[in-house]
Design a protein around this motif. Sequence first.
Motif, short mmCIF file in Angstrom:
data_model
loop_
_atom_site.label_atom_id
_atom_site.label_comp_id
_atom_site.label_asym_id
_atom_site.label_seq_id
_atom_site.Cartn_x
_atom_site.Cartn_y
_atom_site.Cartn_z
N VAL A 38 1.40 5.60 1.82
CA VAL A 38 -0.02 6.05 2.23
C VAL A 38 -0.74 6.57 1.09
N ARG A 39 0.17 7.56 0.50
CA ARG A 39 -0.48 8.04 -0.90
C ARG A 39 -0.93 6.88 -1.82
N LEU A 40 -0.06 5.87 -1.94
CA LEU A 40 -0.44 4.84 -2.78
C LEU A 40 -1.71 4.38 -2.57
N GLY A 41 -1.92 3.94 -1.31
CA GLY A 41 -3.26 3.51 -0.78
C GLY A 41 -4.23 4.38 -0.97
N LEU A 42 -4.24 5.65 -1.05
CA LEU A 42 -5.38 6.58 -1.12
C LEU A 42 -5.34 7.12 -2.74
N ARG A 43 -4.57 6.22 -3.58
CA ARG A 43 -4.51 6.91 -4.85
C ARG A 43 -6.00 6.62 -5.44
N ASP A 44 -6.72 5.58 -5.21
CA ASP A 44 -8.08 5.40 -5.95
C ASP A 44 -8.96 6.70 -5.42
N PHE B 289 -4.25 -10.23 6.85
CA PHE B 289 -3.16 -10.66 5.45
C PHE B 289 -3.64 -12.11 4.86
N SER B 290 -4.83 -12.41 5.60
CA SER B 290 -5.26 -13.89 5.27
C SER B 290 -5.55 -13.92 3.55
N ASP B 291 -5.93 -13.05 2.88
CA ASP B 291 -6.31 -12.93 1.75
C ASP B 291 -5.46 -12.04 0.86
N GLN B 292 -4.07 -12.17 1.53
CA GLN B 292 -3.07 -11.28 0.61
C GLN B 292 -2.82 -11.80 -0.83
N GLU B 293 -2.92 -12.88 -1.06
CA GLU B 293 -2.68 -13.58 -2.33
C GLU B 293 -3.51 -13.09 -3.33
N GLU B 294 -4.66 -12.64 -2.96
CA GLU B 294 -5.75 -12.09 -3.94
C GLU B 294 -5.30 -10.43 -4.20
N LEU B 295 -4.45 -10.05 -3.55
CA LEU B 295 -4.12 -8.79 -3.81
C LEU B 295 -3.10 -8.51 -4.77
N PHE B 296 -3.43 -8.28 -6.02
CA PHE B 296 -2.26 -8.34 -7.06
C PHE B 296 -1.25 -7.29 -6.78
N ASN B 297 -1.35 -6.08 -6.23
CA ASN B 297 -0.18 -5.08 -6.24
C ASN B 297 -0.17 -4.33 -5.04
N ARG B 298 0.67 -3.65 -4.72
CA ARG B 298 0.96 -3.00 -3.67
C ARG B 298 -0.26 -1.93 -3.42
N GLN B 299 -0.57 -1.12 -4.32
CA GLN B 299 -1.70 -0.28 -4.29
C GLN B 299 -2.81 -0.98 -3.63
N ALA B 300 -3.28 -1.95 -4.05
CA ALA B 300 -4.51 -2.77 -3.55
C ALA B 300 -4.36 -3.08 -2.32
N LEU B 301 -3.08 -3.44 -1.80
CA LEU B 301 -2.92 -3.92 -0.48
C LEU B 301 -2.96 -2.71 0.66
N VAL B 302 -2.34 -1.74 0.08
CA VAL B 302 -2.43 -0.40 1.10
C VAL B 302 -3.66 -0.05 1.16
N LYS B 303 -4.52 0.06 0.11
CA LYS B 303 -5.83 0.37 0.11
C LYS B 303 -6.64 -0.36 1.06
N LYS B 304 -6.14 -1.53 1.00
CA LYS B 304 -7.22 -2.46 1.85
C LYS B 304 -6.79 -2.22 3.14
N LEU B 305 -5.37 -1.97 3.61
CA LEU B 305 -5.06 -1.70 5.06
C LEU B 305 -5.76 -0.54 5.44
N ILE B 306 -5.77 0.54 4.57
CA ILE B 306 -6.30 1.81 5.03
C ILE B 306 -7.71 1.55 5.23
#
Lengths: 368, 193
Positions: free
Chosen positions: A58-64, B114-131
């Motif tokens: 969660v922290r990672l996702g909120l990093r930005d 998850f449809s465009d998961q391929e476009e997400l290069f890293n975990r951070q971008a993925l979790v950010k998108k999920l949030i």
Amino acid sequence: MQKPYEHYKVVDFVTDDAFLSHQLSPTEQSSLFWQTWLTQHPNKESEWHEATQLVEAVRLGLRDYARTYLSEEAENQLLDRIQTTNLASQTMLVVPFWQRRWLVSAAAACLIIAAGLWLYRGNPQPVSLYQQRLASLDKAVIEKINTTDQPQTTRLPDGSTIWLSPHSRLSYLKTFGQENRTVYLSGEATFDVTHNPQKPFLVYANELITKVLGTKFKVKSFEQDKDVVVVVLQGKVTVYRNEGQAQTDNRAEKGVLLLPNQQVMFTRATEHFSKSLVEMPAILSTEIGESLSFEFEEAPIDEVFKKIEKAYGVEIIFNEEVLKNCQLTASLSEESLFEKLDIITQSIGATYQLLDAQVIISSKGCQP
Amino acid sequence: MLSQDTPVWEAFLQGDEEAYTALYRMHVKAMYRYGMSLVSASEAFVLDCIHDVFTEIWVKRSRLSTPDNVRYYLLRALKVRILHLLQRQEKRHLPLSQHDFDELWSEPSTEEIFSDQEELFNRQALVKKLISQLQPRQQEALRLRFVEEMDYSQIAEILAINRQSAQNLVFRAVEKLRGWLIPGCIIFFQDFF
């Protein structure tokens, strides 16, 4: 009170205040607690660790979000703006409307006076007017001298507050407020004056006396070589030539009444007062709920001028008969007073000039 | 973090301008990011609101008390200010309630997520998108809990709900994230071990 952690699942942990506080900002105490707890509940370890990873995710996702960047420059600019507003609110009483009621009831009023010892730089005198005046007082005096490089705050017995600028001096009688409210200034100061119509507040600064009449105003005087200037943004202030102790009753004819957006410059060499509009007249604060629009749609010109007169508290002199056919369509909300006047007069083929603190419009009129 | 700025706050209440500046320096970045997360469209508007919060506490300093948590106090003041100005700007429209707003937020399906998961290069971008797929209110609660480190009582007050609802918001958000993360967890959880 121990929570039933032994029944917690992953998400319960992640949602728990104590667990999260430990993950985000662990303390010795919290580390000890969780270490102990984990050794006591080994069967919970995998869920506890998954919870830890989930927090990380969660922290990672909120990093930005956490790194949303405010540049140092923007941060400093904003601080400047805040401090400017604070200074102004100490001096102007131009406050957001939700505070205005409170301030009116507190009936405070503010002014800045500057009149410098340093005005004598080119023309040194052995004893300044300030010192002469102090010497003539035969009562006990309290004197504040600011030798620091920061403004110093002083509270007077009547509740007024004074911010004394560096290298400035301020004196008042020990009996201040009992018979009158008089202070003596050398240098520069900002005053937040408690309103009391029975006892006007007087500031003696070199040759000038500034008297506070109302509650909503600001007086500001810049030190310029050989000049003393008093500027009013709101309310009313009177400025007198100080004729010495003997003539205290006969000041009326020698004073200048300043209204909002007016200033007076006193030229010390010629002892001459000249009154004018301030450089950037500001819109006076309006009553609650009153809106001031400068959007004009084929508006008769006298309406336009009346609106401006009211907004800025200035007097505009024009010949109504000559201008009766003139109309204006313009949007002038962003412009300063003088920009507004430029646009208006150009659009009706007129010119304006400033005489004392008045605006004089000259025009040959408009075609009907 | 709870009490280290209390002495600074108290100095500020006495009119100490240096303390006031120190408070600004300590909290302006958090206020900025929180404000921007509420109204990302206008930086100038957020800066105006921060300006208003600080100038208002300066004017009112003699009547303020010392909050348990200064950051929480300032963020709440910022949100109140932002909402107040937004409401004034939008007077002509019928106000949308938080409920209406949440209703508009349709729940995405797992495939969509998850449809465009391929476009997400890293975990951070993925979790950010999920949030970002969560309800806005859940996102706000997550930010306040995980980044601003407020407890649920404080979050509850900012969101104008009770403590239990605040905790539920975070619970549901975390639960949902976990549900989305677990099917693909091999991809991005292995790095955590």
